[in-house]
Scaffold this motif. Structure first.
Motif, PDB file in Angstrom:
ATOM      1  N   ARG A   1     -39.430  21.802 -43.922  1.00 16.28           N
ATOM      2  CA  ARG A   1     -38.071  21.616 -43.349  1.00 16.28           C
ATOM      3  C   ARG A   1     -37.303  20.313 -43.966  1.00 16.28           C
ATOM      4  N   THR A   2     -36.204  20.618 -44.627  1.00 20.59           N
ATOM      5  CA  THR A   2     -35.590  19.670 -45.475  1.00 20.59           C
ATOM      6  C   THR A   2     -34.039  19.530 -44.873  1.00 20.59           C
ATOM      7  N   SER A   3     -33.665  18.084 -45.003  1.00 19.89           N
ATOM      8  CA  SER A   3     -32.415  17.878 -44.691  1.00 19.89           C
ATOM      9  C   SER A   3     -31.574  17.941 -45.624  1.00 19.89           C
ATOM     10  N   ILE A   4     -30.087  18.097 -45.309  1.00 23.10           N
ATOM     11  CA  ILE A   4     -28.967  18.143 -46.221  1.00 23.10           C
ATOM     12  C   ILE A   4     -27.965  17.057 -45.983  1.00 23.10           C
TER      13      ILE A   4
ATOM     14  N   HIS B   1     -42.016  33.152 -39.581  1.00 22.75           N
ATOM     15  CA  HIS B   1     -42.897  32.523 -38.603  1.00 22.75           C
ATOM     16  C   HIS B   1     -42.241  31.757 -37.669  1.00 22.75           C
ATOM     17  N   HIS B   2     -42.737  31.485 -36.484  1.00 19.71           N
ATOM     18  CA  HIS B   2     -41.982  30.786 -35.513  1.00 19.71           C
ATOM     19  C   HIS B   2     -41.621  29.104 -35.813  1.00 19.71           C
ATOM     20  N   THR B   3     -42.512  28.861 -36.842  1.00 19.15           N
ATOM     21  CA  THR B   3     -42.211  27.486 -37.636  1.00 19.15           C
ATOM     22  C   THR B   3     -41.554  27.680 -38.688  1.00 19.15           C
ATOM     23  N   GLY B   4     -41.018  28.796 -39.237  1.00 20.23           N
ATOM     24  CA  GLY B   4     -40.348  28.836 -40.543  1.00 20.23           C
ATOM     25  C   GLY B   4     -38.756  29.086 -40.288  1.00 20.23           C
ATOM     26  N   GLY B   5     -38.305  29.571 -41.242  1.00 21.45           N
ATOM     27  CA  GLY B   5     -36.609  29.778 -41.246  1.00 21.45           C
ATOM     28  C   GLY B   5     -36.126  28.485 -41.025  1.00 21.45           C
ATOM     29  N   ALA B   6     -35.029  28.630 -40.407  1.00 20.49           N
ATOM     30  CA  ALA B   6     -34.247  27.304 -40.040  1.00 20.49           C
ATOM     31  C   ALA B   6     -34.838  26.507 -38.900  1.00 20.49           C
ATOM     32  N   ASN B   7     -34.866  25.122 -39.023  1.00 18.75           N
ATOM     33  CA  ASN B   7     -35.321  24.412 -37.627  1.00 18.75           C
ATOM     34  C   ASN B   7     -34.213  23.125 -37.591  1.00 18.75           C
ATOM     35  N   TRP B   8     -34.924  22.088 -36.880  1.00 22.19           N
ATOM     36  CA  TRP B   8     -34.075  21.067 -36.434  1.00 22.19           C
ATOM     37  C   TRP B   8     -32.914  20.538 -37.776  1.00 22.19           C
ATOM     38  N   PRO B   9     -33.371  20.519 -38.862  1.00 30.19           N
ATOM     39  CA  PRO B   9     -32.473  19.941 -39.679  1.00 30.19           C
ATOM     40  C   PRO B   9     -31.178  20.772 -39.923  1.00 30.19           C
ATOM     41  N   GLY B  10     -31.332  22.133 -39.623  1.00 32.76           N
ATOM     42  CA  GLY B  10     -30.084  23.148 -39.715  1.00 32.76           C
ATOM     43  C   GLY B  10     -29.615  23.060 -41.087  1.00 32.76           C
ATOM     44  N   ALA B  11     -28.217  23.210 -40.796  1.00 33.02           N
ATOM     45  CA  ALA B  11     -27.443  23.289 -41.956  1.00 33.02           C
ATOM     46  C   ALA B  11     -26.520  22.241 -42.146  1.00 33.02           C
ATOM     47  N   SER B  12     -25.705  22.015 -43.289  1.00 34.84           N
ATOM     48  CA  SER B  12     -24.589  21.051 -43.577  1.00 34.84           C
ATOM     49  C   SER B  12     -23.403  21.885 -44.087  1.00 34.84           C
ATOM     50  N   LEU B  13     -22.322  21.275 -43.973  1.00 35.31           N
ATOM     51  CA  LEU B  13     -20.890  21.859 -44.545  1.00 35.31           C
ATOM     52  C   LEU B  13     -20.271  20.949 -45.453  1.00 35.31           C
ATOM     53  N   ASP B  14     -19.666  21.652 -46.568  1.00 33.24           N
ATOM     54  CA  ASP B  14     -18.557  21.169 -47.338  1.00 33.24           C
ATOM     55  C   ASP B  14     -17.485  21.464 -46.635  1.00 33.24           C
ATOM     56  N   PRO B  15     -16.633  20.653 -45.957  1.00 28.79           N
ATOM     57  CA  PRO B  15     -15.446  21.218 -45.270  1.00 28.79           C
ATOM     58  C   PRO B  15     -14.180  21.519 -46.264  1.00 28.79           C
ATOM     59  N   GLU B  16     -14.125  20.793 -47.265  1.00 27.80           N
ATOM     60  CA  GLU B  16     -13.344  21.100 -48.309  1.00 27.80           C
ATOM     61  C   GLU B  16     -13.457  22.819 -48.913  1.00 27.80           C
ATOM     62  N   THR B  17     -14.730  23.112 -49.004  1.00 28.50           N
ATOM     63  CA  THR B  17     -14.954  24.471 -49.755  1.00 28.50           C
ATOM     64  C   THR B  17     -14.852  25.243 -48.717  1.00 28.50           C
TER      65      THR B  17
END
Lengths: 686, 171
Positions: free
Chosen positions: A602-605, A454-470
């Protein structure tokens, strides 16, 4: 003093060696958090390790900071992430978006700045606020940068909160000027995300009213602008809707570039100080579900655009959705990451999307890291509409959530529920990803069309996070569906030929058509049954159209997916917590294991050297019905296993951040809930 | 199926007993042969019981003033528009407040029920903070937007009065 000084040449040498060789380090540096996303590339990573898997169980509240008396009305859905510089937290607070500086060790308020904007603030298009930008010349001039609800750029002295007199007019630049419209009315344009500063240039995006059912095909365009951080002088404008003579204008047929608006960038922006580039996730143009007034591909709407921060010149762009009629616009912060793919080091940028694809590019050249293939999609039959024949489908990474609907996607806790879900599904039109919106006439006896994500689903403003080491990339997503129907609006309400609406989905209930009336607190006008069948104090929100007031699509309804960005392969996927209470209490599910269905939120990481932190989520605006909860948890970065969870005083509403202060690691997170005014919660080891 | 039916009936019965005004609405709809759809999405579960059964006025009789409409529009703009849209056509999460959908939801219910729904459930993130006056003003604006005429006096904040004004789509 002397021994210290003696070490300086060696240190300098080491620093120079680092600067000359390896790329700039990713993640928040020096125990601070200087950007909304931790660093300018939105990794939301800090290399801190005081809080680790062994001691995280001792995490406790160190201090709380309350917003209740900021702004004329309380704020409940505070999407803020504070910045931390030199022991001070800076953030926006309350429905007026006041700026506050707080002692990072104690939570004591140091100063606050309040701007009463009158009607333009009162009518703000977006109440959400995600925070601030920070800039320093490194010689004592340090500034915090606010975009107000009424769309003014305000630059304050970070030491005392006073507007900088030499910036714009007494510290303020009016962002409604220079938008190629004779009049910009209060309540037309604003911003919910902060600006970003790259190479001493403040870059601003824009947010407009949701485009489900716009009042007009004409709107203000959300141009991207660059301002000198010292003077406020406007340096450049990047027209997201180009004008005559500019490249891209040919993608707006029948002169629709003249009146079409939106195409702002409401998600947080990204930048690369070393390259001097900014990365702009441009949203959809006017009319989320009907594009008949703007035929063509509509550049630079729905593009990831790379601009030179100093000049505003476009370095590259990639349109991820052509002629968007699904509201599948870029809505997550672009994430910059340095990865090694097939032995080759790549400065990359990844854009997770509402449609569950992650588009990954070389951020220098704009070339896809893995092939993105133009793929034929279903075509619209709506009068006046013309769909793009193809859409770009990434070949890698695989989608992180369900795309399109078949019977296999339906809820299946019991054979009875599954049978009921199949009957409900047949009341709707449904199909693969990019099923185009339909009119009542086209739908015939169907009560609406379902789309997934749905257009309110998938990924949204919290987006993604990255572990630069891995190189692990962590994205949260929400699995939900709802009905949509295009209808012709009353002429006095909109000059659009068609606008989107709920498509009667909210009235459709159960296999028999009409389902149970919601109990107290669970009913809304037009909302039918809500919040998984409602319940005492259940939030008012989008309805769950599945059997017995449950979601139609099977879980997990909220999930976190880890993707190894060196290979593009998924590493793991976990449900985001257990079931919402209303689902647990549903009598149809008695005795069924609900521990792995996840909260539709929508949860943030937040990622640190040791752990991944996440939560149930807010359960407020734009979330799945009743989806949030108070749990805050630490996960194993390699496996996704939950190591620890605790209850916060209320639901996490903003992306958490972390920093070191007096040798103590803090995690700070914005919280709130329906009827529970927003607060910052600082967690630390005792 | 069986469970659906019995739950529905129980809930419907409970609602009807609680809210006499609704009961009237159901009878009226029933007489016209339509399904009790309005009841299924009834927002009035929270509305207090009306003290009198009799509906004395309808929204066609000029139940709010032009001045009140102005105040209501201002309140709407700052409190409601960001979700329901500046044209009241609804948004990502919010239902339309004009036209067929509004009438489907509110026909055969009382103005008092609409006022109380607004007061108790809106804004949905932090409900229960609007004053009775603000809710009456916003209701006046919604009535106007749905083409119900203005009159000479304000819509009262007193529920005893507004519970007796019927929302009906035909004169």
């Amino acid at each position: 003093m002397k021994p210290r000084l003696a070490r300086l040449p060696l240190l300098t040498f080491l620093l120079l060696a680092l600067a000359g060789g390896a790329p700039a380090q990713q993640g928040a540096q020096n125990g601070e958090w200087r950007y909304y996303g931790g660093d300018a590339g939105n990794t939301k990573y800090a290399p801190l390790d005081q809080i680790n898997a062994a001691n995280v169980k001792d995490l406790a509240i160190a201090w709380r900071w309350k917003t209740e008396n900021f702004g004329p009305r309380a704020d409940y859905n505070w999407e803020v992430t504070p910045l931390m510089v030199g022991g001070v937290l800076y953030f926006t607070a309350g429905t007026r978006r006041d700026v506050v500086a707080v002692d990072a060790a104690t939570g004591e308020t140091l100063w606050m700045y309040r701007l009463d904007e009158g009607e333009r603030g009162d009518r703000a298009v977006r109440a959400q606020n995600r925070g601030l930008a920070y800039w320093s010349d490194g010689k004592g001039d340090s500034r915090v940068i606010l975009i107000t609800p009424g769309f003014q750029l305000v630059v304050l002295n970070a030491k005392n909160g006073h507007p900088i007199p030499g910036f714009g007019r007494d510290g303020i630049v009016d962002l409604t000027e220079g938008l190629d419209r004779d009049v910009v009315k209060p309540g037309q344009i604003g911003s919910s995300s902060p600006a970003i500063v790259i190479r001493d240039v403040i870059v601003t995006g824009a947010a407009l009213l949701a485009g489900t059912a716009p009042a007009s095909k004409e709107n203000v365009p959300g141009y991207i602008r660059g301002f000198d951080v010292r003077t406020g002088k406007k340096l450049w404008t990047f027209r997201t809707v180009p004008k005559a003579g500019e490249p891209g204008v040919e993608t707006w047929e029948n002169d629709s570039w003249k009146y079409t608006g939106n195409a702002g960038a409401w998600a947080p922006l990204a930048g690369d100080e070393e390259l001097g580039y900014v990365y702009i996730p441009v949203e959809a143009p006017t009319g989320d579900f009907y594009g008949g007034h703007r035929l063509g591909d509509n550049l630079f709407a729905d593009c990831l655009v790379c601009l030179d921060a100093k000049t505003g010149n476009k370095v590259w762009h990639y349109q991820v959705i052509h002629h968007d009629i699904w509201d599948y616009e870029p809505s997550s912060p672009p994430l910059l990451m340095d990865v090694t793919v097939d032995g080759k080091k790549i400065k990359a940028v990844a854009l997770p999307m509402k449609n569950a694809f992650t588009y990954v590019f070389d951020r220098v050249t704009g070339k896809p890291v893995w092939p993105i293939v133009e793929t034929p999609v279903l075509q619209s039959k709506v009068p006046g509409e013309r769909t793009s024949p193809t859409q770009p489908f990434p070949t890698k990474p695989k989608p992180f959530d369900r795309q399109g609907i078949t019977k296999d996607d339906l809820i299946d806790f019991t054979p009875e529920l599954r049978a009921e879900a199949e009957k409900i599904l047949e009341q709707y039109a449904y199909g693969p990803l990019f099923l185009p919106p339909m009119t009542r006439e086209e739908l015939g006896d169907k009560i609406g069309q379902l789309f997934l994500p749905h257009h309110t689903g998938g990924a949204n403003w919290p987006g993604a996070s990255l572990d630069p080491e891995t190189g692990y990339f962590y994205v949260s997503s929400l699995t939900n569906t709802d009905g949509l129907i295009l209808s012709q609006p009353a002429p006095n309400r909109s000059d659009m030929d068609y606008v989107g609406g709920g498509g009667g989905a909210r009235g459709a209930r159960g296999a028999g058509g009409r389902g149970p009336a919601a109990p107290r607190g669970g009913a809304a006008p037009g909302g039918g049954v809500i919040s998984f069948g409602g319940g005492e104090g259940a939030p008012v929100g989008r309805g769950s159209i599945g059997p017995q007031g449950l979601p139609l699509i099977k879980g997990p309804w909220g999930r976190i997916t880890a993707i190894d960005m060196n290979t593009g392969d998924h590493a793991w996927m976990v449900h985001n917590g257990d079931a919402p209470d209303a689902v647990k209490n549903n009598p149809a599910l008695k005795g069924i294991d609900l521990s792995k269905v996840g909260r539709p939120e929508r949860t943030s990481i937040l990622v640190t050297k040791t752990l991944l932190f996440t939560s149930d989520g807010a359960g407020l605006f734009n979330s799945g019905p009743g989806g949030g909860g108070k749990k805050f948890r630490a996960l194993d970065k390699k496996t996704g296993a939950t190591i620890f969870e605790m209850e916060l005083p209320a639901n996490e509403t903003g992306s958490p951040m972390t920093y070191m202060m007096n040798d103590r690691q803090y995690i700070v997170v914005a919280t709130g809930a329906r009827g529970v005014p927003a607060e910052l919660i600082a967690l630390a080891l005792p | 199926m069986k469970r659906v039916a019995s739950r529905w009936l129980m809930a419907a019965g409970g609602l009807a007993c609680l809210v006499p005004v609704l009961f009237l609405g159901l009878a009226r709809l029933g007489a016209e042969g339509s399904a009790p759809a309005a009841l299924a999405s009834a927002p009035a579960a929270d509305a207090p019981p009306a003290t009198k059964l009799a509906v004395t006025r309808s929204v066609w009789e000029g139940v709010y003033s032009k001045e009140q409409l102005g105040r209501g529009q201002k309140a709407y703009n700052s409190l409601c528009a960001r979700c329901h849209g500046d044209n009241l056509l609804g948004g990502e999460e919010a239902t339309p407040l004009v036209g067929k959908e509004f009438l489907k939801n509110w026909t055969a219910k009382s103005v008092g029920a609409l006022v109380e729904y607004t007061r108790k459930e809106m804004p949905s993130d932090g409900p229960g903070k609007l004053s009775r006056q603000q809710c009456a003003d916003v209701t006046a604006f919604l009535l106007s937007a749905n083409s119900f005429p203005a009159g000479s006096a304000d819509l009262a904040t007193d529920l005893e009065v507004t519970n007796q004004i019927l929302i009906n789509d035909k004169k």
